[in-house]
Write a protein that holds these residues in place. Structure first.
Motif, PDB file in Angstrom:
ATOM      1  N   CYS A  30      -5.213  -8.341  -1.293  1.00  0.00           N
ATOM      2  CA  CYS A  30      -4.811  -8.391  -2.698  1.00  0.00           C
ATOM      3  C   CYS A  30      -4.099  -9.723  -2.956  1.00  0.00           C
ATOM      4  O   CYS A  30      -3.218 -10.108  -2.176  1.00  0.00           O
ATOM      5  CB  CYS A  30      -3.878  -7.212  -2.999  1.00  0.00           C
ATOM      6  SG  CYS A  30      -3.214  -7.231  -4.672  1.00  0.00           S
TER       7      CYS A  30
ATOM      8  N   HIS B 132      -2.123 -10.538  -5.537  1.00  0.00           N
ATOM      9  CA  HIS B 132      -1.055 -10.478  -6.538  1.00  0.00           C
ATOM     10  C   HIS B 132       0.304 -10.962  -6.027  1.00  0.00           C
ATOM     11  O   HIS B 132       1.188 -11.253  -6.817  1.00  0.00           O
ATOM     12  CB  HIS B 132      -0.954  -9.052  -7.109  1.00  0.00           C
ATOM     13  CG  HIS B 132      -2.119  -8.697  -7.973  1.00  0.00           C
ATOM     14  ND1 HIS B 132      -2.444  -7.404  -8.313  1.00  0.00           N
ATOM     15  CD2 HIS B 132      -3.055  -9.467  -8.569  1.00  0.00           C
ATOM     16  CE1 HIS B 132      -3.520  -7.413  -9.090  1.00  0.00           C
ATOM     17  NE2 HIS B 132      -3.916  -8.649  -9.241  1.00  0.00           N
ATOM     18  N   GLY B 133       0.453 -11.011  -4.720  1.00  0.00           N
ATOM     19  CA  GLY B 133       1.609 -11.706  -4.135  1.00  0.00           C
ATOM     20  C   GLY B 133       2.957 -11.016  -4.248  1.00  0.00           C
ATOM     21  O   GLY B 133       3.995 -11.685  -4.136  1.00  0.00           O
ATOM     22  N   CYS B 134       2.996  -9.706  -4.442  1.00  0.00           N
ATOM     23  CA  CYS B 134       4.287  -9.012  -4.546  1.00  0.00           C
ATOM     24  C   CYS B 134       5.082  -9.229  -3.261  1.00  0.00           C
ATOM     25  O   CYS B 134       4.547  -9.009  -2.159  1.00  0.00           O
ATOM     26  CB  CYS B 134       4.085  -7.521  -4.792  1.00  0.00           C
ATOM     27  SG  CYS B 134       2.983  -7.210  -6.183  1.00  0.00           S
TER      28      CYS B 134
ATOM     29  N   CYS C 298       5.296  -6.146  -0.735  1.00  0.00           N
ATOM     30  CA  CYS C 298       4.081  -5.337  -0.526  1.00  0.00           C
ATOM     31  C   CYS C 298       4.023  -4.658   0.858  1.00  0.00           C
ATOM     32  O   CYS C 298       4.041  -5.324   1.899  1.00  0.00           O
ATOM     33  CB  CYS C 298       2.859  -6.226  -0.707  1.00  0.00           C
ATOM     34  SG  CYS C 298       1.326  -5.311  -0.478  1.00  0.00           S
TER      35      CYS C 298
ATOM     36  N   PHE D 193      -3.577 -10.981   4.256  1.00  0.00           N
ATOM     37  CA  PHE D 193      -3.637  -9.953   3.211  1.00  0.00           C
ATOM     38  C   PHE D 193      -3.886 -10.531   1.813  1.00  0.00           C
ATOM     39  O   PHE D 193      -4.502  -9.870   0.964  1.00  0.00           O
ATOM     40  CB  PHE D 193      -2.342  -9.116   3.216  1.00  0.00           C
ATOM     41  CG  PHE D 193      -2.383  -8.015   2.205  1.00  0.00           C
ATOM     42  CD1 PHE D 193      -3.185  -6.898   2.413  1.00  0.00           C
ATOM     43  CD2 PHE D 193      -1.669  -8.111   1.017  1.00  0.00           C
ATOM     44  CE1 PHE D 193      -3.278  -5.892   1.455  1.00  0.00           C
ATOM     45  CE2 PHE D 193      -1.755  -7.110   0.053  1.00  0.00           C
ATOM     46  CZ  PHE D 193      -2.548  -6.002   0.279  1.00  0.00           C
TER      47      PHE D 193
ATOM     48  N   MET E 255      -4.069   0.743  -1.246  1.00  0.00           N
ATOM     49  CA  MET E 255      -3.792  -0.331  -0.278  1.00  0.00           C
ATOM     50  C   MET E 255      -3.900  -1.734  -0.892  1.00  0.00           C
ATOM     51  O   MET E 255      -3.232  -2.663  -0.465  1.00  0.00           O
ATOM     52  CB  MET E 255      -4.793  -0.255   0.884  1.00  0.00           C
ATOM     53  CG  MET E 255      -4.579   0.897   1.830  1.00  0.00           C
ATOM     54  SD  MET E 255      -3.019   0.789   2.703  1.00  0.00           S
ATOM     55  CE  MET E 255      -3.270  -0.657   3.707  1.00  0.00           C
ATOM     56  N   SER E 256      -4.805  -1.893  -1.871  1.00  0.00           N
ATOM     57  CA  SER E 256      -5.037  -3.202  -2.490  1.00  0.00           C
ATOM     58  C   SER E 256      -5.313  -2.940  -3.967  1.00  0.00           C
ATOM     59  O   SER E 256      -6.114  -2.051  -4.276  1.00  0.00           O
ATOM     60  CB  SER E 256      -6.285  -3.883  -1.916  1.00  0.00           C
ATOM     61  OG  SER E 256      -6.298  -3.828  -0.515  1.00  0.00           O
ATOM     62  N   ASP E 257      -4.683  -3.699  -4.836  1.00  0.00           N
ATOM     63  CA  ASP E 257      -4.906  -3.474  -6.272  1.00  0.00           C
ATOM     64  C   ASP E 257      -6.382  -3.731  -6.607  1.00  0.00           C
ATOM     65  O   ASP E 257      -6.908  -4.818  -6.367  1.00  0.00           O
ATOM     66  CB  ASP E 257      -4.008  -4.409  -7.094  1.00  0.00           C
ATOM     67  CG  ASP E 257      -3.878  -3.962  -8.535  1.00  0.00           C
ATOM     68  OD1 ASP E 257      -4.858  -3.396  -9.075  1.00  0.00           O
ATOM     69  OD2 ASP E 257      -2.810  -4.171  -9.125  1.00  0.00           O
TER      70      ASP E 257
ATOM     71  N   LYS F  72      -1.330  -2.889 -11.155  1.00  0.00           N
ATOM     72  CA  LYS F  72      -0.349  -3.663 -11.925  1.00  0.00           C
ATOM     73  C   LYS F  72      -1.071  -4.542 -12.950  1.00  0.00           C
ATOM     74  O   LYS F  72      -0.430  -5.326 -13.634  1.00  0.00           O
ATOM     75  CB  LYS F  72       0.434  -4.598 -10.990  1.00  0.00           C
ATOM     76  CG  LYS F  72       1.445  -3.920 -10.098  1.00  0.00           C
ATOM     77  CD  LYS F  72       2.354  -4.957  -9.447  1.00  0.00           C
ATOM     78  CE  LYS F  72       3.445  -4.294  -8.627  1.00  0.00           C
ATOM     79  NZ  LYS F  72       3.049  -4.074  -7.227  1.00  0.00           N
TER      80      LYS F  72
HETATM   81  S1  SF4 Z   1      -1.410  -4.304  -3.119  1.00  0.00           S
HETATM   82 FE1  SF4 Z   1       0.016  -3.815  -4.785  1.00  0.00          FE
HETATM   83  S2  SF4 Z   1       2.046  -4.324  -3.986  1.00  0.00           S
HETATM   84 FE2  SF4 Z   1       0.531  -5.327  -2.662  1.00  0.00          FE
HETATM   85  S3  SF4 Z   1       0.306  -7.412  -3.506  1.00  0.00           S
HETATM   86 FE3  SF4 Z   1      -1.272  -6.120  -4.444  1.00  0.00          FE
HETATM   87  S4  SF4 Z   1      -0.378  -5.363  -6.356  1.00  0.00           S
HETATM   88 FE4  SF4 Z   1       1.278  -6.123  -5.088  1.00  0.00          FE
END
Ligand code: SF4
Length: 293
Positions: free
Chosen positions: A33, A35-37, A40, A52, A83-85, A116
């Motif tokens: 994913c 999105h870089g939270c 995570c 990841f 597990m992955s957006d 998200k």
């Molecule tokens: S899987 Fe969810 S928490 Fe992890 S980086 Fe992606 S959006 Fe963010």
């Protein structure tokens, strides 16, 4: 983008019927994913996903999923995005999630989506035709500037609230996953109150929270690197407060949990897992009855 081989897409979900939003199966259509939270959990060593942040797709996954759904005698709710957006930026063009939703609808499965991204509104037309649907937008802070720091490559919180409103306006059962709550970063009483209020104002039926963040090997290292970069001296505070503990609870947990419950009750939002599951499955029965009459 790299393509990887996959033998199976549809996995049986663990746990009982009160397990994570009442799902029966799980699918992860993308691996990784972008999105870089910073917090995570999917970066944890136990999942074994290297690099990841790099998104990979699975060879022939829609064809594999089609076969698997066709052969399942037991229908149920399929969780997507654990597990992955699943609504990453590539999905806009690839439409893998959209194709999967069409299959779920065709074979009469329900769906439970975690995301998200406001891209989920694109698929309202399909979601409206499905039964047993629940869509959860994750929001961790009411402050857009802070969300840009801790969830840097996905739309800010206010856009997620707007996406939820769009889903709710179309009659889709939707709410907020208010998790994680990060100790010393998002655990202020004002933030908790604001997230609950905004959820209510944007059509949420529920808000589900866990009062802390879990940290495991690899995930903890990444999180601490990001703390050093974004919030100087906070890593040391975490180390002092939590050591190597898995569950890092927010400070003043009993009080803030009560604040959360009071606010949910004030606005009539569901907040217990069993109530949320019962409500979205019941809503579907009600719709079904209305259609049948
Ligand atoms: S899987 Fe969810 S928490 Fe992890 S980086 Fe992606 S959006 Fe963010």
């Amino acid at each position: 983008m790299r393509t990887i081989k996959a033998k199976s897409i549809l996995q049986k979900a663990g746990g009982n019927s009160d397990f994570w939003f009442g799902i029966d199966y799980n699918i992860n259509l993308y691996k990784g994913c972008p999105h870089g939270c910073i917090y995570c959990d999917s970066r944890s060593e136990c999942y074994g996903i290297d690099h990841f942040d790099e998104v990979r797709i699975k060879e022939n996954e829609i064809a594999i999923l089609n076969k698997e759904l066709q052969s399942k005698k037991k229908k149920g709710v399929v969780g997507i995005g654990a597990m992955s957006d699943t609504y990453n930026p590539f999905e806009k063009e690839l439409e893998i999630t959209r194709q999967a939703l069409k299959l779920l609808q065709f074979y009469h499965f329900g769906v439970s989506i975690d995301t998200k991204s406001d891209l989920v509104v694109r698929d309202i037309d399909i979601l409206k035709q499905m039964k047993n649907v629940i869509v959860k937008l994750t929001v961790t802070t009411a402050d857009d500037e802070l969300s840009k720091k801790i969830e840097p490559h996905v739309c800010v919180s206010s856009k997620r609230f707007k996406a939820m409103k769009a889903l709710s306006d179309e009659g889709i059962f939707t709410g907020i996953l208010f998790t994680p709550i990060l100790p010393f970063i998002t655990d202020q009483e004002d933030n908790i109150k604001a997230v609950v209020r905004l959820s209510h104002e944007h059509g949420a039926k529920f808000i589900y929270s866990m009062f802390g963040v879990t940290l495991r090997t690899n995930q903890r290292n990444y999180y601490y690197q990001q703390l050093d970069r974004l919030f100087p001296m906070l890593k040391e505070k975490y180390q002092e407060s939590f050591g190597n503990r898995y569950m890092c609870e927010i400070q003043n947990y009993p009080h803030l949990k009560q604040v959360f419950i009071n606010e949910c009750q004030k606005y009539g939002l569901l907040y217990k897992m069993e109530d949320i599951i019962a409500a979205y499955k019941l809503e579907n029965e009600h719709i079904q009855l209305t259609f049948d009459l």
